[in-house]
Scaffold this motif. Structure first.
Motif, short mmCIF file in Angstrom:
data_model
loop_
_atom_site.label_atom_id
_atom_site.label_comp_id
_atom_site.label_asym_id
_atom_site.label_seq_id
_atom_site.Cartn_x
_atom_site.Cartn_y
_atom_site.Cartn_z
N ILE A 188 0.83 -1.21 0.00
CA ILE A 188 0.00 0.00 0.00
C ILE A 188 0.87 1.26 0.00
O ILE A 188 0.60 2.22 -0.73
CB ILE A 188 -0.95 0.00 1.22
N LEU A 189 1.93 1.25 0.78
CA LEU A 189 2.81 2.42 0.82
C LEU A 189 3.51 2.63 -0.53
O LEU A 189 3.67 3.77 -0.98
CB LEU A 189 3.85 2.26 1.93
N ASN A 190 3.88 1.54 -1.19
CA ASN A 190 4.47 1.66 -2.53
C ASN A 190 3.45 2.19 -3.53
O ASN A 190 3.79 2.97 -4.43
CB ASN A 190 5.00 0.30 -3.00
N LEU A 191 2.18 1.79 -3.36
CA LEU A 191 1.12 2.33 -4.20
C LEU A 191 1.00 3.84 -4.01
O LEU A 191 0.90 4.61 -4.98
CB LEU A 191 -0.22 1.67 -3.85
N PHE A 192 1.03 4.29 -2.75
CA PHE A 192 0.95 5.73 -2.48
C PHE A 192 2.12 6.47 -3.15
O PHE A 192 1.94 7.55 -3.73
CB PHE A 192 0.98 5.99 -0.98
N LYS A 193 3.31 5.87 -3.10
CA LYS A 193 4.47 6.49 -3.72
C LYS A 193 4.29 6.60 -5.24
O LYS A 193 4.63 7.62 -5.85
CB LYS A 193 5.73 5.70 -3.39
N ASP A 194 3.75 5.54 -5.85
CA ASP A 194 3.52 5.56 -7.29
C ASP A 194 2.49 6.62 -7.67
O ASP A 194 2.65 7.34 -8.67
CB ASP A 194 3.05 4.19 -7.78
N LEU A 195 1.43 6.73 -6.86
CA LEU A 195 0.39 7.72 -7.15
C LEU A 195 0.93 9.14 -6.98
O LEU A 195 0.51 10.06 -7.71
CB LEU A 195 -0.81 7.50 -6.23
N LYS A 196 1.84 9.32 -6.04
CA LYS A 196 2.45 10.64 -5.88
C LYS A 196 3.21 11.06 -7.14
O LYS A 196 3.19 12.23 -7.52
CB LYS A 196 3.39 10.64 -4.67
#
Length: 311
Positions: A188-196
């Motif tokens: 989930i944290l990697n997803l947030f980074k990608d969305l950023k």
């Protein structure tokens, strides 16, 4: 890429015993594609801050302050326009206790469709739902399941997917990884980074400072409804200014240190018609007579701190 500016936001709850000052004079900003972490102990106003920005307060009211999303004051927009143009399209929220926010009598797919229909989503709805589910590591079979057929972690990820469904510019995530194991948390944290990288901004509310440091460029520390310190994540975590921030960091166990965690003595202050003065005064080892007055907000290298020690 939209930016958010919060200035002097004050939110109160009206009760039979008086006014609860849940959020008081909070100020911070986020640039497009960046993230701000909000930390602090329970009942310090973190969730109320998020609900104020989403305009979903139950029994509460924004008393003063302003919130600008890409220069537009979203607190002054009529409810109908905010629902149609902003909520879930430009700003969405992953609610605390997300596992209990799904309707138990509808399949997940129907709840996704309700959001898309509500906002007149004109593109391929199946593609939108499948993208959101893939983003959180779930497959489309989940759409045909009822919430009780999912594990706690799966329900948590479904709610995160719902918040991302219309690809908003700003996501407020209130404890988004609480019920997840460490592998899914990392996903989930990697997803947030990608969305950023795609321009999405995040307000990440969490008790876990390690999580905030991994995702957020800036961190705000809340205590007793006030943002007592705000600045770059590195500055706040490595050279904290406010006595509460210092005590909070000392309470965290460190793997490579023999130093034992130190608890913060005392109890959080009552926010029911609080008296003037620093709200940390009764627990602060550096309290002074002048702390009986409201502390000044002093600029730091990358933000500010509300403490008389830095006048």
């Amino acid at each position: 890429m939209q930016s958010l500016l919060v200035e002097g936001l004050t939110t109160h709850y009206v009760t039979e015993k008086g006014s609860v000052h849940a959020v008081q004079d909070v100020t911070f900003s986020i640039d497009g594609g960046k993230s701000v972490g909000i930390a602090g102990e329970s009942a310090c106003g973190k969730s109320t801050l998020g609900l104020s920005l989403m305009r979903t307060l139950q029994g509460g009211k924004v008393v003063s302050g302003r919130v600008l999303l890409d220069g537009k004051s979203i607190l002054d927009i009529p409810d109908g326009e905010f629902n149609k143009q902003y909520r879930w399209k430009k700003i969405s929220m992953i609610f605390q206790g997300a596992m209990n926010s799904l309707d138990p009598v509808y399949m997940v797919g129907q709840q996704f469709l309700d959001i898309l229909k509500q906002h007149n989503y004109a593109q391929n709805r199946d593609d939108a739902m499948n993208w959101a589910l893939r983003s959180v590591g779930l497959n489309q079979d989940v759409l045909k399941k009822y919430p009780h057929e999912l594990s706690g972690g799966m329900k948590q990820r479904v709610v995160i997917a719902m918040a991302l469904l219309l690809r908003p510019d700003l996501v407020i995530a209130d404890e988004p990884t609480t019920a997840l194991d460490v592998l899914v948390q990392s996903q989930i944290l990697n997803l947030f980074k990608d969305l950023k990288k795609q321009g999405v901004s995040f307000i990440l509310i969490s008790h876990d400072l390690a999580t905030l440091s991994e995702v957020c460029e800036k961190i705000g520390i809340m205590y007793g409804g006030r943002m007592v310190e705000f600045g770059d994540a590195k500055d706040v975590l490595e050279s904290p200014k406010h006595p509460y921030t210092q005590a909070l960091l000392k309470s965290i166990p460190k793997l490579k240190s023999e130093e034992k965690p130190a608890y913060i003595p005392g109890s959080p202050p009552s926010l029911l018609d609080p008296a003037p003065g620093c709200r940390f005064i009764d627990r602060c080892p550096q309290a002074m007579d002048k702390c009986q007055k409201n502390p000044t907000r002093t600029k730091t290298e990358s933000g500010y701190v509300e403490c008389f020690l830095y006048e």
